[in-house]
Structure formats: structure tokens, C-alpha cells
Design a protein around this motif. Structure first.
Motif, PDB file in Angstrom:
ATOM      1  N   THR A 164       1.479 -10.296  -5.340  1.00  0.00           N
ATOM      2  CA  THR A 164       1.358  -9.375  -5.156  1.00  0.00           C
ATOM      3  C   THR A 164       0.053  -8.484  -4.215  1.00  0.00           C
ATOM      4  O   THR A 164      -0.639  -9.421  -3.869  1.00  0.00           O
ATOM      5  CB  THR A 164       0.593  -9.607  -6.740  1.00  0.00           C
ATOM      6  N   HIS A 165       0.739  -7.036  -3.416  1.00  0.00           N
ATOM      7  CA  HIS A 165      -0.323  -6.759  -2.741  1.00  0.00           C
ATOM      8  C   HIS A 165      -0.834  -5.849  -3.152  1.00  0.00           C
ATOM      9  O   HIS A 165      -0.417  -4.850  -4.084  1.00  0.00           O
ATOM     10  CB  HIS A 165       1.139  -6.413  -1.645  1.00  0.00           C
ATOM     11  N   LEU A 166      -2.505  -5.635  -3.821  1.00  0.00           N
ATOM     12  CA  LEU A 166      -2.905  -4.243  -4.107  1.00  0.00           C
ATOM     13  C   LEU A 166      -2.722  -3.444  -2.722  1.00  0.00           C
ATOM     14  O   LEU A 166      -3.465  -2.585  -3.308  1.00  0.00           O
ATOM     15  CB  LEU A 166      -4.533  -4.686  -4.022  1.00  0.00           C
ATOM     16  N   CYS A 167      -2.573  -2.912  -1.332  1.00  0.00           N
ATOM     17  CA  CYS A 167      -2.383  -2.126  -0.785  1.00  0.00           C
ATOM     18  C   CYS A 167      -0.966  -1.730  -1.284  1.00  0.00           C
ATOM     19  O   CYS A 167      -1.022   0.061  -0.842  1.00  0.00           O
ATOM     20  CB  CYS A 167      -2.034  -2.714   0.493  1.00  0.00           C
ATOM     21  N   GLU A 168      -0.461  -2.481  -2.292  1.00  0.00           N
ATOM     22  CA  GLU A 168       0.928  -1.578  -2.555  1.00  0.00           C
ATOM     23  C   GLU A 168       0.125  -0.379  -4.000  1.00  0.00           C
ATOM     24  O   GLU A 168       0.110  -0.093  -4.131  1.00  0.00           O
ATOM     25  CB  GLU A 168       2.294  -2.514  -3.137  1.00  0.00           C
ATOM     26  N   SER A 169      -0.446  -1.372  -5.040  1.00  0.00           N
ATOM     27  CA  SER A 169      -1.141  -0.944  -6.534  1.00  0.00           C
ATOM     28  C   SER A 169      -1.357  -0.451  -6.109  1.00  0.00           C
ATOM     29  O   SER A 169      -2.323  -0.118  -6.861  1.00  0.00           O
ATOM     30  CB  SER A 169      -1.275  -2.744  -7.098  1.00  0.00           C
ATOM     31  N   MET A 170      -3.010  -0.572  -5.334  1.00  0.00           N
ATOM     32  CA  MET A 170      -4.584   0.334  -4.849  1.00  0.00           C
ATOM     33  C   MET A 170      -3.956   1.862  -4.376  1.00  0.00           C
ATOM     34  O   MET A 170      -4.557   2.694  -4.500  1.00  0.00           O
ATOM     35  CB  MET A 170      -5.041  -0.592  -5.456  1.00  0.00           C
ATOM     36  N   ARG A 171      -3.260   1.402  -3.313  1.00  0.00           N
ATOM     37  CA  ARG A 171      -2.873   2.302  -2.492  1.00  0.00           C
ATOM     38  C   ARG A 171      -1.144   3.168  -2.617  1.00  0.00           C
ATOM     39  O   ARG A 171      -0.595   2.096  -3.239  1.00  0.00           O
ATOM     40  CB  ARG A 171      -3.851   2.958  -1.342  1.00  0.00           C
ATOM     41  N   GLY A 172      -1.066   4.094  -1.732  1.00  0.00           N
ATOM     42  CA  GLY A 172       0.537   3.873  -1.283  1.00  0.00           C
ATOM     43  C   GLY A 172       0.833   4.926  -3.314  1.00  0.00           C
ATOM     44  O   GLY A 172       1.123   5.598  -3.722  1.00  0.00           O
ATOM     45  N   VAL A 173       2.191   3.759  -3.111  1.00  0.00           N
ATOM     46  CA  VAL A 173       2.771   4.041  -4.799  1.00  0.00           C
ATOM     47  C   VAL A 173       2.662   3.582  -5.537  1.00  0.00           C
ATOM     48  O   VAL A 173       2.979   3.859  -6.533  1.00  0.00           O
ATOM     49  CB  VAL A 173       4.510   3.318  -3.940  1.00  0.00           C
ATOM     50  N   GLU A 174       1.402   2.970  -5.708  1.00  0.00           N
ATOM     51  CA  GLU A 174       0.251   2.893  -6.703  1.00  0.00           C
ATOM     52  C   GLU A 174       1.338   2.177  -7.859  1.00  0.00           C
ATOM     53  O   GLU A 174       1.702   1.881  -8.527  1.00  0.00           O
ATOM     54  CB  GLU A 174      -0.785   3.943  -6.783  1.00  0.00           C
ATOM     55  N   SER A 175       2.175   1.491  -7.115  1.00  0.00           N
ATOM     56  CA  SER A 175       2.996   0.260  -8.739  1.00  0.00           C
ATOM     57  C   SER A 175       2.514  -0.912  -7.996  1.00  0.00           C
ATOM     58  O   SER A 175       2.766  -1.830  -6.972  1.00  0.00           O
ATOM     59  CB  SER A 175       4.520   0.123  -7.986  1.00  0.00           C
ATOM     60  N   GLU A 176       2.621  -1.914  -8.839  1.00  0.00           N
ATOM     61  CA  GLU A 176       2.066  -3.145  -8.433  1.00  0.00           C
ATOM     62  C   GLU A 176       3.361  -4.651  -9.122  1.00  0.00           C
ATOM     63  O   GLU A 176       4.431  -4.378  -9.895  1.00  0.00           O
ATOM     64  CB  GLU A 176       1.095  -3.703 -10.286  1.00  0.00           C
ATOM     65  N   THR A 177       3.986  -4.062  -7.850  1.00  0.00           N
ATOM     66  CA  THR A 177       5.306  -5.687  -7.973  1.00  0.00           C
ATOM     67  C   THR A 177       5.333  -7.031  -7.682  1.00  0.00           C
ATOM     68  O   THR A 177       3.889  -7.691  -6.650  1.00  0.00           O
ATOM     69  CB  THR A 177       6.560  -5.071  -6.987  1.00  0.00           C
ATOM     70  N   GLU A 178       5.777  -8.348  -7.116  1.00  0.00           N
ATOM     71  CA  GLU A 178       5.878  -8.828  -6.868  1.00  0.00           C
ATOM     72  C   GLU A 178       6.921  -9.319  -5.783  1.00  0.00           C
ATOM     73  O   GLU A 178       7.754  -9.121  -5.758  1.00  0.00           O
ATOM     74  CB  GLU A 178       6.533 -10.012  -7.772  1.00  0.00           C
ATOM     75  N   THR A 179       6.883  -9.250  -4.563  1.00  0.00           N
ATOM     76  CA  THR A 179       7.215  -9.608  -3.094  1.00  0.00           C
ATOM     77  C   THR A 179       7.887 -11.318  -3.054  1.00  0.00           C
ATOM     78  O   THR A 179       5.725 -11.741  -3.042  1.00  0.00           O
ATOM     79  CB  THR A 179       6.887  -9.019  -2.135  1.00  0.00           C
ATOM     80  N   THR A 180       9.297 -11.648  -2.905  1.00  0.00           N
ATOM     81  CA  THR A 180       9.532 -13.232  -3.051  1.00  0.00           C
ATOM     82  C   THR A 180       9.758 -12.750  -1.823  1.00  0.00           C
ATOM     83  O   THR A 180      10.635 -12.567  -1.034  1.00  0.00           O
ATOM     84  CB  THR A 180      10.460 -13.528  -3.765  1.00  0.00           C
ATOM     85  N   THR A 181       8.630 -14.306  -0.713  1.00  0.00           N
ATOM     86  CA  THR A 181       9.670 -14.877   0.968  1.00  0.00           C
ATOM     87  C   THR A 181       9.597 -16.020   0.662  1.00  0.00           C
ATOM     88  O   THR A 181       9.051 -16.984  -0.029  1.00  0.00           O
ATOM     89  CB  THR A 181       8.414 -14.037   2.154  1.00  0.00           C
ATOM     90  N   ARG A 182      11.205 -16.704   1.850  1.00  0.00           N
ATOM     91  CA  ARG A 182      10.816 -18.295   1.465  1.00  0.00           C
ATOM     92  C   ARG A 182      10.799 -18.185   3.082  1.00  0.00           C
ATOM     93  O   ARG A 182      11.333 -17.683   3.848  1.00  0.00           O
ATOM     94  CB  ARG A 182      12.009 -18.236   0.682  1.00  0.00           C
ATOM     95  N   ALA A 183      10.579 -19.909   2.994  1.00  0.00           N
ATOM     96  CA  ALA A 183      10.581 -20.672   4.722  1.00  0.00           C
ATOM     97  C   ALA A 183      10.887 -21.945   4.389  1.00  0.00           C
ATOM     98  O   ALA A 183      10.782 -22.565   3.356  1.00  0.00           O
ATOM     99  CB  ALA A 183       9.831 -20.021   5.476  1.00  0.00           C
TER     100      ALA A 183
END
Length: 209
Positions: A164-183
Motif C-alpha cells: 500500500t502506497h501512502l503517496c496514493e492514499s494520502m495525496r492524489g486520488v486519495e485511495s487506499e489500494t494494494e499493488t502486487t508485483t512479482r519477480a
């Protein structure tokens, strides 16, 4: 596929001894200037310790990933066979290099033994060390996979981050979502990836009965 489902809450921080790991004077100056820039009074009683001690100490801890001396010793032990080792539920806290705001979540790591295994706590410490720098989630995921492949000489490595990215949830769209990455290692077969995903889903089910 051996699954280890520790959920540690502790973390490493700070630097040992009297030697500062960062330029303390510059960190103090930067913190003071920032407070002035947003219209605060750095000499206000509640803020003096903020720029003099608390923020520099915090940044010293959160920048450990830049310092090779803070990297955990990835000592390996001989093992029989080439079974998979899966470590789920590793807490991750890092800083977005674009906004200097935290992103946080969980790392799941798996590797196939190549005749040796690493202490399970070392996987946790390595993930924590690698994440303590300015980065982005996609790069951190790849660096964890590549770094662990090199450090423990594994046959295959799989890494998944759910953040979860606070740069997304605290600013911008202000939406708390989960981002998944794999390697993963290039040679990882699809059935091995599926077993890894199954282990993660088991962890998630146990966490949310």
C-alpha cells in the motif's frame, strides 16, 4: 515445498557506536529548513527535538539499505535435496523515491535449494535491509529476486510484494489500494510458480479465517 509462515514484528534500526551513518548536521539543517518552508517555527518547543534528533535518527534507520555494513551476513548451510523453501508474511516498509512517503506491506519469498539453505531469519533481515532506501516497488521486487539469487546461490528464486502506497492514499486520488508485483528467476517453471501462489494463498487464508 517447505513453507515457513513466521510473522515477525521486530526490525533492525540505527547504527552502532558513536559513528553516525549519515551526515547528521546536514540532516538537521534539512529538517529545520523543511519546517520553516511549510510555515512552522523550528524553535517551537514541540519541534526542537524533531529536527535536532528525531527526524535525523529516523532517516538514519530508514536509509540502512545504502550501507553495505548493515547488510545481514547470508550464511548458508548444507542441505540434502533441492526442495523449495517458502517464507511468507515478511513485513516490508520502504520510501517512495518520488514523494518520500512510505509504502508498506508484505513480502513472500521462495527459493529452491541448490545444495545449501540460509537461516530463515536472514531472509527477513535481507528483505528489511534491501527495502530501507528510496525506491519504487517494481525495482525493489526485482532487486530482491536478483540479490537473493546471488547471495544464497539458489537454483530459483520467486518474490512477491503486496504493498500500500501512502503517496496514493494520502495525496492524489486519495485511495487506499494494494499493488502486487512479482519477480523470479528466468528458469522458474509454471508449476513452481503455481505452488508459490498456492503457498501465499494459504498464508492469506490463515491470516483472514
Amino acid at each position: 515445498m517447505q513453507v515457513d509462515d513466521d510473522r515477525p514484528t521486530g526490525s533492525t534500526s540505527g547504527s552502532a557506536g558513536s559513528e553516525r551513518a549519515i551526515d547528521w548536521a546536514k540532516a538537521q539543517e534539512a529538517a529545520r529548513l523543511f519546517l520553516e518552508a511549510i510555515g512552522e517555527d523550528p524553535e517551537r518547543s514541540a519541534l526542537v527535538e524533531t529536527w535536532q534528533r528525531r527526524l535525523p535518527a529516523t532517516m538514519e534507520s530508514l536509509s540502512e539499505g545504502y550501507r553495505i555494513e548493515a547488510k545481514p551476513a547470508m550464511r548458508t548451510f548444507e542441505s540434502e535435496g533441492e526442495d523449495w523453501v517458502v517464507k511468507t508474511g515478511i513485513p516490508v516498509y520502504s520510501l517512495c523515491e518520488h514523494h518520500l512517503l512510505p509504502f508498506y506491506g508484505t513480502a513472500h519469498v521462495a527459493y529452491r535449494s541448490n545444495g545449501s539453505v540460509v537461516g530463515l531469519s536472514k531472509l527477513i533481515r535481507y528483505v528489511q535491509w534491501k527495502s530501507r532506501r528510496l525506491t519504487i516497488q517494481e525495482r525493489l521486487t526485482r532487486e530482491l529476486a536478483d540479490g537473493l539469487t546471488e547471495e544464497i546461490d539458489a537454483g530459483n528464486v520467486l518474490v512477491e510484494l503486496r504493498m500500500t502506497h501512502l503517496c496514493e492514499s494520502m495525496r492524489g486520488v486519495e485511495s487506499e489500494t494494494e499493488t502486487t508485483t512479482r519477480a523470479s528467476s528466468d528458469s522458474t517453471a509454471e508449476d513452481e510458480r503455481q505452488r508459490f501462489r498456492d503457498a501465499i494463498e494459504t498464508h492469506e487464508d490463515d491470516d483472514h479465517p
